[in-house]
Scaffold this active site. Structure first.
Site, mmCIF file in Angstrom:
data_model
loop_
_atom_site.group_PDB
_atom_site.id
_atom_site.type_symbol
_atom_site.label_atom_id
_atom_site.label_comp_id
_atom_site.label_asym_id
_atom_site.label_seq_id
_atom_site.Cartn_x
_atom_site.Cartn_y
_atom_site.Cartn_z
ATOM 1 C CD GLU C 278 -3.346 0.498 1.769
ATOM 2 O OE1 GLU C 278 -3.432 -0.704 2.087
ATOM 3 O OE2 GLU C 278 -4.227 1.334 1.987
ATOM 4 C CD GLU C 281 -2.832 0.990 -4.394
ATOM 5 O OE1 GLU C 281 -2.792 0.255 -3.397
ATOM 6 O OE2 GLU C 281 -3.859 1.191 -5.058
ATOM 7 C CD GLU C 360 -11.619 -8.942 3.349
ATOM 8 O OE1 GLU C 360 -11.242 -9.415 4.437
ATOM 9 O OE2 GLU C 360 -11.142 -7.915 2.857
ATOM 10 C CD GLU C 365 -14.426 -9.703 -5.581
ATOM 11 O OE1 GLU C 365 -14.715 -10.537 -4.697
ATOM 12 O OE2 GLU C 365 -15.040 -8.648 -5.724
#
Lengths: 158, 663, 572
Positions: C278, C281, C360, C365
């Site tokens: 992250e 990113e 989740e 995905e």
């Protein structure tokens, strides 16, 4: 198309807030006969009110329906005066003749019965109203006659 | 319809753009800003025309309130129109509201030129012809239909009782109802010609909000919706709470079954209500008012809409009313069917677009109400009293009624009584007078048993206590409640346990469900009452035990519900049960221990049998019996197998020889 | 200030304070069922009634304002009798299911029935028969046990800003339900579980996965791997009567092994991994000029919130998976093959303070042939599992975690509290941009239980505006401001639950603000005392990149550790 009629109603309340919810629901039901799920979602989007809220408000009040009513919607007054003057027997007669419970509609869509809170015509108890027209001082024997005239009317109009 | 907005001539300083503060008074007393015999004359002519003095052709007034329409007034009016058309008789028809004697609707008044206005009762469409022929063609009053006549409207008729002497109308003090049934509710002109909106105009011009509150407080006017809280004091709380916006709400929800006085006022005299609201709004400092009216009153809503439109068009509502700097906008909000929305905080939530569930008080609405702003909520009848008080002064209001309950009250009489309808009497009138003189007593020679007052929140007044005077204190001491003023009369054929059950059922349906004592407590109370009135055929031993234990719990549970419920609905929910239990304990005990219903109402407890001697064996009863409990061969006496009888009473209804006995 | 008397004691109260608040000042805890701290009283349950000695009337202490000269008796005979009757009324329409109910032992109704001395069924009668709502992967609703206190409705609407449920119907037929009485799964519910945390009875609970885990543990052919969230080890102590806030991670490791888990890894490890990806990113976005702000994606309730209410902002969400899912992917797709294990025979369990993690883990995905995480247990379920196995956790000797994912920096551990992700990411982002560590690693401005926190990070002349928000209601409002251009940030951390994961929907039932604070303080203490305080220095992390992932943001990393989210059509 029913969705556009809901949209037309909503369009008359630009920038509306929460306090317009009940009037909008009343207008939509007036126009469509009952509240459809799509209508509720549309109204919610317009007012910024969640669907669960609208459903919660609509199910609180007697007025709102989620199923269509019959061509002849019969409302039987449940008030004290009507009760004391024998409205229960009138209701039983209606149930027998029409064949459905209050809150339901007949299969042919002709009749529906609703038990309502006091209409306010206590001087003329027992009172029922059919499509808004009041019929006073009713006895159980009057019921088949009334229903027959409704059936006739339905046939005439077609 | 140009009345106020127009200037009467070029010399007049009043205009639509700059309305004169004296515009209303000038209508009747003027011209005020200039001298002109012609203008004076014009006013007199207008007033005469509107009030129909010096008629050139007859006028027919048809009672077209909801009661009248329910009794067939629609067809009556149709028949009248047809009669006038076919016979080419020039005549005006005016539709008016309820005069109050609903039992004899449809009521039609006829006023011939120069003669007093006469009311006729029971004018169904088939009797129209006879009536009109008699009055319009022969100028004779058909005495079998004549109800009463009004003095001061023309030469009186012989043999027709005067309104002021009629047993139903005479003893009344008609202040709130003064125009209902006589004035055209859709005519602003008639209201103005009778002095309407003068109180509002004078208040705007000469009084401050404080002094207006003073006057109302001095008059002692108490909330007529049931609370009995002094109106002036409530207004003052709101006036004294600083806020940018304030609101007045007129509570026209009238949910009490058995109450229809608010409906009659709105259908019969909407402008009086609007004037009351306007004065209240000024007194409190509110620029927006709401009328919360139940959707079940379509005619009332229609009349109200029209009246508001008229008032707006004439500058009586809107901005800078009569150049006073005061703005007022009145909006109609329709209820959606919930009795609990008659409670102040629930009503507020309903207007805000929420479920109508009450909130804790304090804070009170006068301090923090609609949208969190100071809000005054008053009942229709309370507000309808206001113009009179401002016109005539607090002393006038106190001239009727008692020290602590001044003024009048409108009562709705229904149930087992001859003269069902609306009456307005001074507070403190004994119930006896209401029931047996004005009410005409119990029909069919039956014995009076009790009168329920205050609807589902109230209590009953049994036989032997009808000397009780109707005012807040006396009723409170007695253990009953004024409520909205609905009086439901019961006779010997009414079962008091059934009545308690009926009210508890109503409360259960209408309970909002928020607080535990009301939601769960009333459910348990209803179950106990059901257990008492349930037939032994349907009962298990556990249920029998429940039945006995239920009575013990009834009073204890009732107390907790009363003391801990969130709002008035819950707090008063046990009243019908506790009240009937107090006065008719013997009836309860008969149900519980003897398993009998003395009044013969609770079908589960009735035993049916056939009198052998009376029975002719026609088999009509056997044919009607839904369970086949009636047995017997043709031409021989029939009998009922009790274990299969469900107590529906069909056999009793159909027997031509009166052979079925009920125990 | 005004003076009133409560039970004979004089109490001072400010203008506007309620009797309940005044009573608390002298340590009097009046029973309540519907009361919620920080929210306006509704006067729903009437259990809090007290007697006004002057009038003899009962008044609700939660809403009635204290007044000068009042004389209150909180436990007079009348008040106690009324309270008892109210509880009895609730019991009359309540299923007599205590022994079978997940609320057994924690249910407030049960507690009051006991405390008020209810010893017989005074009232009985009809009960409503309503079906369970088992449609949601996270939460189960049992409307028959609902006492209509309204706390779930209020937390969902007023605190979380979601409003998936509301009161419907009226009177004794009233129920808490979704729009059109549909199941939670098609409503706007984001699975955060805050409703479960405030429910006083067993009406709202999480979906159980304990049996599935036990079945896997019992199967000799299956390798059962477990990861546990940073918040869990500082919360579990409370379930076993140990001091709230104690960190018992080592005993927990030992307990796992006793139960038969084959490998134990802390999710803080993959939190470090998340930090790497992250922070990278964020650095890329800084270089490319956007899109800003970047939102964290580790809170599945938040992601679902975006998908339902603001899908137009999904492009701003970090593409990183949450630490749970990164760990799941690493275990199944790297570790299992590396250890010659068939991924289909690896059962991956995670222990979370959260109910939304169950949702989740089941997302399409998040897996290939098998889901990366097979089962999620809440902290509560873990406690239950430990009890089922008869383990006395307090008596265990501590044990370390397994390699190769046993190391974690304290930055990864901070993920448990609101502001932790931000702090951890900031430490690594700074290093990525400057090559050095922050002089002061502790970022006070993003710590603490304030619901919205913001600060500016100065990194080599670059001003990075960041915000930290917890509670979805706050997040929603902040988001609206951002969309309207009223506020601008580069990086925003969002946690669905107010205060962060330590206050998550899967935490022990008797959570209260003191315990939340204690858990948070322990996390900060761990950070203070740790030797490894930044993710980028974690040797196991370095090894993972070296051996498998190459570098943060690589294609392999992208394939394994990143994902995309899409708009969700729900009934809202």
């Amino acid at each position: 198309m029913s969705e556009s009629s809901v949209e037309k109603i909503i369009a008359r309340y630009p920038g509306a807030e929460r306090d317009k919810l009940i009037p909008i629901l009343q207008e939509v039901q007036e126009s469509e006969g009952f509240l459809k799920r799509d209508a509720v979602v549309l109204i919610g989007k317009h007012l910024g009110v969640p669907a669960s809220r609208i459903y919660g408000v609509a199910t609180f009040y007697n007025q709102f329906r989620f199923e269509p009513i019959g061509r002849f919607h019969i409302q039987v007054c449940r008030g004290t005066a009507c009760h004391v003057k024998g409205s229960l027997k009138v209701l039983e007669s209606l149930k027998r003749e029409i064949g459905v419970e209050p809150g339901r509609t007949t299969r042919d869509g002709l009749f529906s019965i609703e038990v309502v809170a006091c209409i306010g015509a206590c001087g003329l108890a027992p009172v029922i109203s059919i499509n808004g027209e009041f019929h006073a001082k009713l006895t159980p024997d009057d019921v088949p006659v009334l229903l027959e005239s409704c059936r006739k009317k339905a046939l005439e109009v077609g | 319809m140009p009345i106020i907005l127009d200037r009467c001539c070029e010399k007049c300083s009043h205009s639509q753009a700059e309305p004169c503060p004296m515009a209303i008074e000038c209508l009747l007393d003027g011209p005020l800003c200039h001298e002109s015999p012609a203008c004076s004359e014009a006013r007199n002519t207008w007033k005469s025309k509107v009030q129909r003095s010096g008629l050139s052709q007859p006028v027919i007034f048809a009672g077209a309130g909801t009661c009248g329409l329910g009794a067939g007034a629609g067809s009556t009016i149709q028949a009248i129109r047809e009669f006038l058309d076919t016979r080419s008789i020039p005549c005006t028809i005016v539709e008016v509201g309820c005069i109050g004697l609903c039992a004899v609707e449809p009521i039609v008044d006829i006023m011939l030129p120069g003669r007093a206005r006469v009311s006729f009762a029971g004018v169904t469409h088939d009797r129209v012809c006879a009536l009109l022929e008699s009055m319009l063609e022969r100028g004779e009053v058909p005495e079998d239909m004549a109800l009463c006549q009004f003095t001061g409207t023309g030469e009186t008729w012989k043999g027709v009782p005067l309104f002021s002497e009629h047993p139903f109308f005479g003893p009344q003090t008609r202040w709130v109802l003064e125009n209902c049934g006589t004035m055209n509710p859709e005519s602003l002109e008639e209201y103005l010609a009778a002095g309407g909106y003068r109180a509002f105009a004078v208040t705007l011009r000469t009084r401050t909000p404080e002094s207006t509150c003073d006057i109302v407080e001095e008059s002692g006017l108490r909330g007529r919706g049931g609370g009995g809280f002094p109106a002036g004091r409530k207004w003052r709380f709101a006036l004294n709470t600083p806020s940018g916006s304030k609101y007045v709400i007129c509570n026209a929800d009238e949910g009490d079954p058995g109450a229809f006085m608010d409906r009659a006022v709105i259908e019969g005299d909407p402008h009086k209500l609007i004037e009351g609201i306007a004065i209240a709004s000024y007194a409190v400092g509110a620029n927006k008012a709401y009328i919360y009216i139940r959707a079940e009153y379509p005619l009332a809503i229609q009349r109200l809409r029209k009246a508001l439109e008229q008032a707006e068009n004439q500058g009586i509502l809107g901005t800078n009313i009569f150049d006073s700097g005061f703005d007022l906008n009145i909006v109609i909000k329709m209820g959606a069917g919930a009795f609990v929305c008659g409670e102040e905080t629930a009503l507020i939530h309903s207007i805000e677009g929420h479920r109508g569930m009450p909130s804790p008080k304090p804070p009170f609405p006068a301090v923090s109400g609609l949208f969190g702003k100071p809000t005054v909520i008053n009942n229709v009848e309370t507000l309808a009293n206001v113009p009179g008080i401002l016109n005539n002064g607090p002393g006038w209001f106190r001239s009727a009624g008692t020290e602590n309950s001044p003024g009048t009250k409108v009562f709705a009489l229904s149930g087992k009584i001859t003269n069902t309808g609306l009456i307005e009497v001074a507070m403190g009138t004994p119930i006896h007078d209401i029931l047996f003189s004005m009410g005409g007593g119990i029909p069919d020679g039956k014995a009076f048993k009790a009168v329920q007052i205050g609807g589902p929140s109230g209590g009953c007044i049994p036989d032997g206590h009808t000397d009780l005077r109707i005012d807040y204190e006396s009723l409170g001491e007695f253990g009953a409640m004024m409520g909205s003023g609905g009086l439901v009369v019961m006779d010997e054929d009414t079962c008091m346990v059934d009545v308690a059950k009926f009210f508890m059922d109503f409360i259960q349906r209408e309970s909002c469900g928020k607080c535990i004592p009301c939601r769960e407590g009333t459910r348990r109370l209803l179950e106990i009452l059901n257990a008492i009135t349930r037939g032994y055929r349907d009962e298990t031993p556990e249920q029998a035990l429940e039945r006995f234990r239920g009575i013990v719990n009834l009073e204890r549970l009732g107390q907790v519900i009363r003391k801990t419920s969130l709002c008035g609905l819950g707090q008063t929910a046990p009243n019908p049960v506790l009240s009937t239990l107090r006065w008719f304990r013997d009836e309860y005990e008969a149900h519980i221990f003897e398993r009998k219903c003395p009044a013969g109402v609770c079908t589960g407890l009735l035993t049916f049998s056939i009198d052998e001697d009376a029975c002719r064996g026609c088999t009509l009863c056997a044919g009607k019996c839904p369970t086949g409990a009636v047995k017997g061969a043709r031409k021989s006496p029939h009998y009922i197998v009790t274990s299969e009888c469900i107590g529906c009473g069909a056999c009793l209804e159909v027997c031509p020889f009166d052979a079925v006995r009920v125990h | 200030m005004m003076k009133l008397t409560i039970n004979g004691k004089t109490v001072e109260a400010r203008n506007g304070e309620t009797i309940l608040e005044a009573a608390r000042k002298i340590g009097l805890d009046i029973p309540t069922l519907c009361h919620m701290e920080g929210l306006a009283p509704t006067g729903t349950c009437r259990v809090c009634v007290v007697e006004d000695r002057k009038t003899g009337k009962l008044i609700p202490s939660c809403s009635y304002p204290a007044a000068e000269g009042m004389e209150i008796a909180t436990h007079s005979n009348q008040a106690v009798a009324a309270r008892k009757t109210i509880i009895e009324l609730l019991l009359a329409s309540h299923p007599d299911d205590c022994l079978y109910c997940p609320g057994n032992g924690t249910c407030v109704l049960q507690r009051y029935a006991q405390e008020l001395g209810v010893r017989q069924r005074s009232y009985s009668g009809a009960r409503n028969r309503i079906n369970l709502d088992v449609s949601s992967p996270s939460i189960i609703r049992d409307p028959e046990k609902c006492i209509l206190c309204g706390r779930c409705v209020r937390v969902c609407s007023e605190v979380q800003g979601v409003s998936a449920i509301d009161f419907t119907g009226r009177g004794s037929g009233a129920q808490v339900a979704c729009a059109f009485d549909e199941g939670l799964n098609i409503s706007s519910c984001v699975n955060c579980g805050q409703c479960v945390m405030v429910c006083p009875t067993g009406s709202l609970t999480e979906r159980r996965d304990v049996e599935r885990v036990m079945k896997a543990l019992d199967d000799p052919e299956v390798t059962v791997v477990v990861q546990h969230a940073p918040a869990v080890s500082v919360s579990l102590a409370e379930e076993f009567g140990l001091k709230p806030g104690s960190d018992i991670v080592d005993k927990m490791n030992a307990a796992f092994r006793r139960m038969g888990f084959d490998s134990v890894f802390p999710t803080s490890f993959s939190a470090d991994l998340t930090v790497m990806e992250e922070a990278n990113e964020l650095v890329q976005r800084v270089r490319n000029g956007g899109p800003f702000p970047m939102f964290t994606s580790c809170s599945p309730g938040w992601i679902k919130f975006l998908e339902e209410f603001h899908p137009e902002m999904l492009g701003n969400a970090s593409t990183c998976k949450s630490p749970q899912q990164m760990m799941g992917a690493v275990i199944k797709r790297l570790w299992a093959p590396a250890n010659n294990l068939d991924p289909r025979k690896v059962f991956s369990v995670s222990i979370m303070p959260c109910t939304a993690k169950k949702f989740e883990a089941a997302r399409p995905e998040m897996g290939g042939d098998t889901q990366d995480v097979d089962a999620v247990l809440t902290t509560r379920e873990l406690a239950e599992l430990i009890r089922i196995f008869g383990i006395d956790i307090a008596m265990l000797e501590g044990e370390p975690a397994d390699s190769p994912f046993g190391d974690r920096s304290s930055a990864g551990k901070l993920f448990g509290a609101s502001g932790g992700v931000m702090e951890a990411a900031a430490r690594t982002a700074f290093h990525m941009l400057t090559g050095e560590n922050l002089a002061e690693l502790k970022l006070d401005e993003v710590r603490g239980l304030d619901e919205v926190k913001e600060t500016t990070l100065l990194i080599n002349g670059l001003e990075l505006r960041v915000a930290v928000v917890s509670g979805l209601g706050n997040a929603g409002r902040l988001l609206k401001d951002i969309i309207a251009g009223k506020r601008t940030y580069h990086f925003v951390e969002v946690m669905s639950c107010p205060g962060g994961c330590i206050n998550g929907g899967g935490q022990p039932y008797l959570t209260n603000p003191e315990r939340v604070r204690a858990r948070m303080q322990t996390l900060y203490e761990i950070d203070r005392n740790a030797s490894l305080r930044v993710a980028h220095e974690n040797p196991s992390i370095k090894a993972l990149y070296r051996d498998f992932l190459e570098e943060p943001g690589s294609e392999r990393a992208h394939h394994l550790l990143h994902t995309e989210y899409t708009a969700r059509e729900v009934l809202r």
